[in-house]
Design a protein around this motif. Structure first.
Motif, PDB file in Angstrom:
ATOM      1  N   LEU A  80     -35.170  14.002 -27.831  1.00  0.00           N
ATOM      2  CA  LEU A  80     -35.206  14.805 -29.049  1.00  0.00           C
ATOM      3  C   LEU A  80     -36.478  14.543 -29.843  1.00  0.00           C
ATOM      4  N   LEU A  81     -36.941  13.311 -29.878  1.00  0.00           N
ATOM      5  CA  LEU A  81     -38.096  12.951 -30.689  1.00  0.00           C
ATOM      6  C   LEU A  81     -39.415  13.181 -29.969  1.00  0.00           C
ATOM      7  N   LEU A  82     -39.438  12.980 -28.630  1.00  0.00           N
ATOM      8  CA  LEU A  82     -40.720  13.022 -27.920  1.00  0.00           C
ATOM      9  C   LEU A  82     -40.787  14.067 -26.813  1.00  0.00           C
ATOM     10  N   GLY A  83     -39.670  14.566 -26.328  1.00  0.00           N
ATOM     11  CA  GLY A  83     -39.696  15.436 -25.153  1.00  0.00           C
ATOM     12  C   GLY A  83     -39.693  16.903 -25.497  1.00  0.00           C
ATOM     13  N   GLN A  84     -39.912  17.718 -24.453  1.00  0.00           N
ATOM     14  CA  GLN A  84     -39.764  19.153 -24.582  1.00  0.00           C
ATOM     15  C   GLN A  84     -38.275  19.495 -24.484  1.00  0.00           C
ATOM     16  N   THR A 182     -18.536   5.745 -30.712  1.00  0.00           N
ATOM     17  CA  THR A 182     -19.357   5.796 -31.921  1.00  0.00           C
ATOM     18  C   THR A 182     -20.210   4.535 -32.061  1.00  0.00           C
ATOM     19  N   VAL A 183     -19.582   3.372 -31.890  1.00  0.00           N
ATOM     20  CA  VAL A 183     -20.321   2.106 -32.018  1.00  0.00           C
ATOM     21  C   VAL A 183     -21.429   2.021 -30.977  1.00  0.00           C
ATOM     22  N   CYS A 184     -21.113   2.347 -29.737  1.00  0.00           N
ATOM     23  CA  CYS A 184     -22.118   2.253 -28.671  1.00  0.00           C
ATOM     24  C   CYS A 184     -23.242   3.262 -28.883  1.00  0.00           C
ATOM     25  N   SER A 185     -22.890   4.474 -29.362  1.00  0.00           N
ATOM     26  CA  SER A 185     -23.911   5.494 -29.581  1.00  0.00           C
ATOM     27  C   SER A 185     -24.859   5.079 -30.704  1.00  0.00           C
ATOM     28  N   ILE A 186     -24.297   4.509 -31.775  1.00  0.00           N
ATOM     29  CA  ILE A 186     -25.163   4.058 -32.881  1.00  0.00           C
ATOM     30  C   ILE A 186     -26.114   2.970 -32.394  1.00  0.00           C
ATOM     31  N   ALA A 187     -25.567   2.066 -31.560  1.00  0.00           N
ATOM     32  CA  ALA A 187     -26.436   0.998 -31.039  1.00  0.00           C
ATOM     33  C   ALA A 187     -27.531   1.575 -30.147  1.00  0.00           C
ATOM     34  N   ASN A 188     -27.166   2.470 -29.228  1.00  0.00           N
ATOM     35  CA  ASN A 188     -28.161   3.071 -28.333  1.00  0.00           C
ATOM     36  C   ASN A 188     -29.197   3.880 -29.116  1.00  0.00           C
ATOM     37  N   SER A 189     -28.686   4.693 -30.055  1.00  0.00           N
ATOM     38  CA  SER A 189     -29.614   5.532 -30.829  1.00  0.00           C
ATOM     39  C   SER A 189     -30.561   4.686 -31.675  1.00  0.00           C
ATOM     40  N   SER A 190     -30.049   3.598 -32.227  1.00  0.00           N
ATOM     41  CA  SER A 190     -30.907   2.717 -33.041  1.00  0.00           C
ATOM     42  C   SER A 190     -32.026   2.136 -32.195  1.00  0.00           C
ATOM     43  N   VAL A 191     -31.673   1.693 -30.983  1.00  0.00           N
ATOM     44  CA  VAL A 191     -32.698   1.140 -30.096  1.00  0.00           C
ATOM     45  C   VAL A 191     -33.722   2.221 -29.743  1.00  0.00           C
ATOM     46  N   ALA A 192     -33.242   3.435 -29.449  1.00  0.00           N
ATOM     47  CA  ALA A 192     -34.157   4.510 -29.074  1.00  0.00           C
ATOM     48  C   ALA A 192     -35.088   4.875 -30.223  1.00  0.00           C
ATOM     49  N   VAL A 193     -34.531   5.034 -31.447  1.00  0.00           N
ATOM     50  CA  VAL A 193     -35.361   5.400 -32.606  1.00  0.00           C
ATOM     51  C   VAL A 193     -36.345   4.283 -32.916  1.00  0.00           C
ATOM     52  N   GLU A 194     -35.871   3.040 -32.798  1.00  0.00           N
ATOM     53  CA  GLU A 194     -36.764   1.912 -33.077  1.00  0.00           C
ATOM     54  C   GLU A 194     -37.923   1.874 -32.087  1.00  0.00           C
ATOM     55  N   ALA A 195     -37.620   2.118 -30.805  1.00  0.00           N
ATOM     56  CA  ALA A 195     -38.677   2.098 -29.795  1.00  0.00           C
ATOM     57  C   ALA A 195     -39.692   3.206 -30.051  1.00  0.00           C
ATOM     58  N   VAL A 196     -39.210   4.400 -30.427  1.00  0.00           N
ATOM     59  CA  VAL A 196     -40.128   5.531 -30.681  1.00  0.00           C
ATOM     60  C   VAL A 196     -41.022   5.232 -31.883  1.00  0.00           C
ATOM     61  N   PHE A 197     -40.435   4.717 -32.962  1.00  0.00           N
ATOM     62  CA  PHE A 197     -41.241   4.473 -34.163  1.00  0.00           C
ATOM     63  C   PHE A 197     -42.222   3.326 -33.961  1.00  0.00           C
ATOM     64  N   LEU A 198     -41.782   2.270 -33.273  1.00  0.00           N
ATOM     65  CA  LEU A 198     -42.712   1.178 -33.001  1.00  0.00           C
ATOM     66  C   LEU A 198     -43.804   1.624 -32.046  1.00  0.00           C
TER      67      LEU A 198
END
Length: 846
Positions: A80-84, A182-198
């Motif tokens: 969603l953040l980086l792909g087509q 929900t818990v697992c998705s928040i954890a996965n999404s947090s890691v993904a967003v953190e990796a993209v921003f870093l």
């Protein structure tokens, strides 16, 4: 119906989700703007989805319930953040296809995974578009991406719960699945967003959260391996305790299978034990009611188990879709991933254990599960060596014998029952070897014995009948009780003459007097005969034809037998059509009354008439009572028809009143026994008399001697109630039934009718005249009027006059006619004036 839902439910849900995905993604690609100004190469995005597919996590909610998911939502957030945008459905499909090449899931499961993830990603994409902005790396777009990932995860968890319920009838708790997802998705999404921003700050920084995920997954894998070891140890302990502590081998084996099924999270765990006497099976399923005690294996199960025991040397894992699972011996027991293990006792193969993976589950049986199954089969083999198997098999054989006795033999008489008869008959019809016959035997008046002496005496009578039937047949046939007082007999290799002799022998044997509770009981029987052989027969057809023959025999009278003839089919069809038409014939007014005169033999004067019903069928024309009256009794329409006839007769009497006033003229109307026993019969008849203004003396109700089978006291009360209003009663067909002299004295009868069979024999000998004379003298002694029926010749009339019979009816004096014809033929014999006759004619015509 439930089985059809489990088979087609997952397909229907998959098709529905596929249609939504196929319709929604083109719209999204056309209208949702691309948020990443400089997107990743599509290869990198698709590769990320493939990697996420193979990163699988299992969480054990209980010892037998598991929640598992893959890291597809992590790849989705990054896309969603980086792909087509188009790489999202493409990446999901590519990941599912590559995973399927390694895991080989069932087709419906493969298609469902693609469909439900595509719809979930579509929903997440719409949420991201609504909440995000056009900047590439803003806090708002990161939040929107996490929200989209959460929506996708929640939708996928709900879809999996739904398809699991459709496939197996059970499902994990939706709330638990949503909470975990929900818990697992928040954890996965947090890691993904953190990796993209870093990574947007410095590419090496993106490796920090990735390294965290890799370390966490490695720790998880280590803990899972240790957990498996612990699970196997606990399983071994519980299985050993179950086999040694349970008092019965059956219970111990069921406990072990339950532990094994729970540890492997399988749909079924089965054990088939093979012995020289046969095979037995134990099976445990997901639900408590699926667990069964040791039972005899079906022939297909025994054959498949013996084949597997001979072919499988070691514990073997068969994947879903393999030849063995789809069409081989394994297919008898399982349809998914299947583990088969031979059970050995003293180095001999004593059976097989089969474990079937749960249908529709994400769980897959792995090679590590093989060791667990092998360990359990060794424990089972050690338990079998203690010698408990033989005792259990003996108990099972005895149970099977008892069940067979209950399933194939009658509990009262010990004869074969309907199931046994149909099995034997099916074998005869299938082989078509020789000429055979089926006899249906129905007892006459058995209900009378049951009602008067009780069911215990009735059962004793049935046992006596069974013994006599066996004595008539001998060892060359099969005697069965179908139910109630109906029996069936199979005669093997019997010609026509022997069949007829057997039928006559049965009728003779059952007509002999039986002693029950100190009383002599006489019964009879009717027999229907149907031969087999020639054109291939069906058991149900043979039994139906024998029943048609029995019906024909009973219609001719008691103590008879009849052979089946093809014309009986047409007669049965005609009876069915007439019975169906009865429902509307009364409402349509298709029944009419004809009136036969009753004359004074001395003067020839018309003294009375009998109302006789006719059916003016719209297609068959006018039908006499012989064509439909028995059908009305069998179908229950006799009561409604009786009231219809009585109302029409009273209406006609009211119309005749101007003509018959001042005379003793009366009208006879037949009343069935069933109608006479209707509640409030007397009150309803008296109400009709008042409604039509007819004096009670004008009505004579004719009853039959079958009324005396039951207790006559309730009938006496009914008749006396109406007799108080002047209604009189006549006994129809006197001399052919059950009445006794005491019963004739007790009931308020006014007249008796000599049956036409006695009248027809007048002139054939002195014996016939003596019988009729005795009836007349008996009636005179009881102060009863006598009417002779069926007088057709002058010789019969003269004989009746000589014996002082006062009244008669028959074709010699007039056939049944309409009211108008009766008036035209006999008006001259009545005392009223011609003017009164004219009034009667006009009212009858109206």
């Amino acid at each position: 119906m439930q089985r059809a839902r489990r088979v087609w439910g997952p397909w229907v849900l998959t098709l529905l989700l596929g249609v939504i995905a196929a319709a929604g993604w083109p719209e999204a690609l056309a209208h949702v703007p691309r948020h990443a100004p400089h997107p990743w190469p599509w290869v990198a995005t698709v590769a990320l989805f493939v990697v996420g597919r193979f990163l699988r996590v299992e969480l054990h909610a209980t010892r037998t319930a598991t929640i598992s998911f893959v890291m597809a939502d992590l790849a989705f957030v990054v896309a969603l953040l980086l792909g087509q945008l188009w790489t999202i459905p493409a990446g999901l499909a590519a990941g599912a296809v590559i995973a399927a090449l390694f895991q080989r899931p069932p087709l419906v499961k493969f298609l469902f995974n693609i469909a439900q993830e595509s719809v979930g990603a579509l929903a997440g994409t719409v949420v991201f578009d609504l909440l995000g902005d056009t900047r590439q790396f803003s806090g708002r777009s990161g939040f929107a991406a996490m929200a989209g990932g959460l929506v996708m995860a929640m939708f996928c968890q709900l879809a999996v719960s739904g398809v699991t319920r459709l496939a197996s009838g059970t499902a994990q708790s939706p709330l638990r699945a949503l909470w975990t997802g929900t818990v697992c998705s928040i954890a996965n999404s947090s890691v993904a967003v953190e990796a993209v921003f870093l990574g947007s700050i410095a590419v090496p920084l993106a490796l920090v959260p990735a390294a965290f995920v890799i370390v966490l997954f490695a720790v998880y894998s280590t803990l899972r391996r240790q957990q498996r070891v612990t699970d196997r140890s606990e399983l071994l302990y519980r299985a050993t305790a179950a086999l040694h502590e349970q008092p019965n081998l059956d219970d111990g084996l069921l406990s072990v299978l339950g532990e094994l099924r729970g540890a492997l999270r399988a749909e079924w765990a089965r054990l088939v034990l093979l012995t020289p006497e046969g095979a037995v099976t134990c099976a445990v399923g997901e639900r408590i009611e699926d667990g069964t005690a040791m039972t005899a294996a079906a022939p297909t199960e025994e054959s498949a188990a013996r084949r597997l025991a001979a072919e499988v040397d070691d514990v073997t894992l068969y994947r879903a879709g393999s030849v063995e699972v789809t069409s081989g011996a394994v297919s008898v027991f399982a349809h998914g991933d299947t583990v088969v293990a031979p059970v050995r006792r003293n180095d001999e193969r004593a059976g097989v254990v089969v474990v079937d993976a749960r249908a529709g589950s994400a769980d897959r049986l792995s090679k590590s599960d093989i060791g667990m199954v092998e360990m359990m089969t060794k424990q089972i083999g050690m338990a079998l060596e203690r010698g408990d198997l033989e005792r259990s098999i003996h108990q099972l054989v005895e149970l099977e014998r008892q069940l067979r006795q209950q399933a194939f033999y009658d509990s009262v008489t010990g004869l074969a029952n309907r199931n046994h008869l149909m099995t034997e008959l099916a074998d005869l019809c299938r082989t078509q070897n020789g000429q055979h016959a089926v006899l249906l035997v129905d007892l006459d008046d058995f209900k009378t014995v049951n009602d008067s002496l009780g069911h215990v005496a009735g059962d004793e009578l049935l046992k006596t009948v069974a013994q006599r039937l066996v004595g008539c047949i001998g060892a060359g046939g099969l005697v069965a009780r179908l139910g109630g007082d109906e029996f069936a007999i199979i005669l093997r290799d019997a010609d026509d003459l022997s069949c007829e002799r057997t039928a006559q022998r049965i009728i003779g044997a059952l007509s002999q007097v039986t002693h029950l509770e100190g009383r002599e009981v006489g019964i009879g029987a009717s027999v229907g005969l149907r031969r087999t052989g020639g054109v291939p027969d069906q058991p149900a057809d043979v039994l139906r034809d024998a029943d048609l023959a029995l019906y024909n025999a009973k219609s001719q009278g008691k103590g008879r037998f009849a052979r089946f003839e093809p014309v009986m089919h047409a007669q049965a069809q005609e009876r069915l059509e007439l019975t169906s038409a009865l429902a509307t014939a009364i409402d349509r007014g298709e029944f009419v009354l004809a009136y036969q005169p009753i004359v004074e033999l001395g003067s020839g004067r018309v003294a009375a008439a009998e109302a006789l019903v006719r059916w003016r069928h719209p297609e068959r024309g006018e039908l006499s009572p012989g064509a439909f009256l028995r059908l009305t009794e069998e179908s229950g329409w006799i009561v409604e028809l009786g009231w219809y006839v009585l109302r029409q007769a009273l209406q006609q009497l009211a119309a005749w009143e101007p003509v018959i006033a001042g005379t003793d003229f009366y009208l006879s109307v037949n009343v069935s026994t069933r109608q006479l026993k209707e509640p409030h019969f007397a009150e309803d008849v008296l109400a009709l008399l008042r409604a039509y203004g007819v004096p009670g003396e004008r009505l004579v109700l004719e009853i039959t001697e079958s009324l005396f089978i039951d207790d006559p006291r309730p009938t006496k009360v009914v008749l006396e109630t109406m007799a108080g209003a002047g209604v009189r009663f006549g006994l129809d067909d006197f001399g052919t039934g059950y009445s006794s002299l005491s019963q004739l004295q007790e009931l308020p009868l006014a007249l008796v009718k000599i049956d036409r069979a006695f009248v027809a024999r007048l002139g054939l000998g002195a014996e016939s005249r003596l019988l009729v004379r005795g009836i007349i003298q008996l009636a005179d002694a009881l102060h009863l009027h006598v009417v002779a029926e069926g007088v057709e010749t002058a010789e019969q009339r003269d004989a009746l006059v000589e014996m002082h019979c006062r009244r008669a009816q028959g074709y010699l004096f007039g056939r049944p006619a309409s009211p108008e014809q009766l008036i035209e033929s006999f008006a001259g014999d009545l005392p009223p004036t011609a003017a009164a006759v004219t009034v009667l004619r006009s009212e009858a015509s109206a």
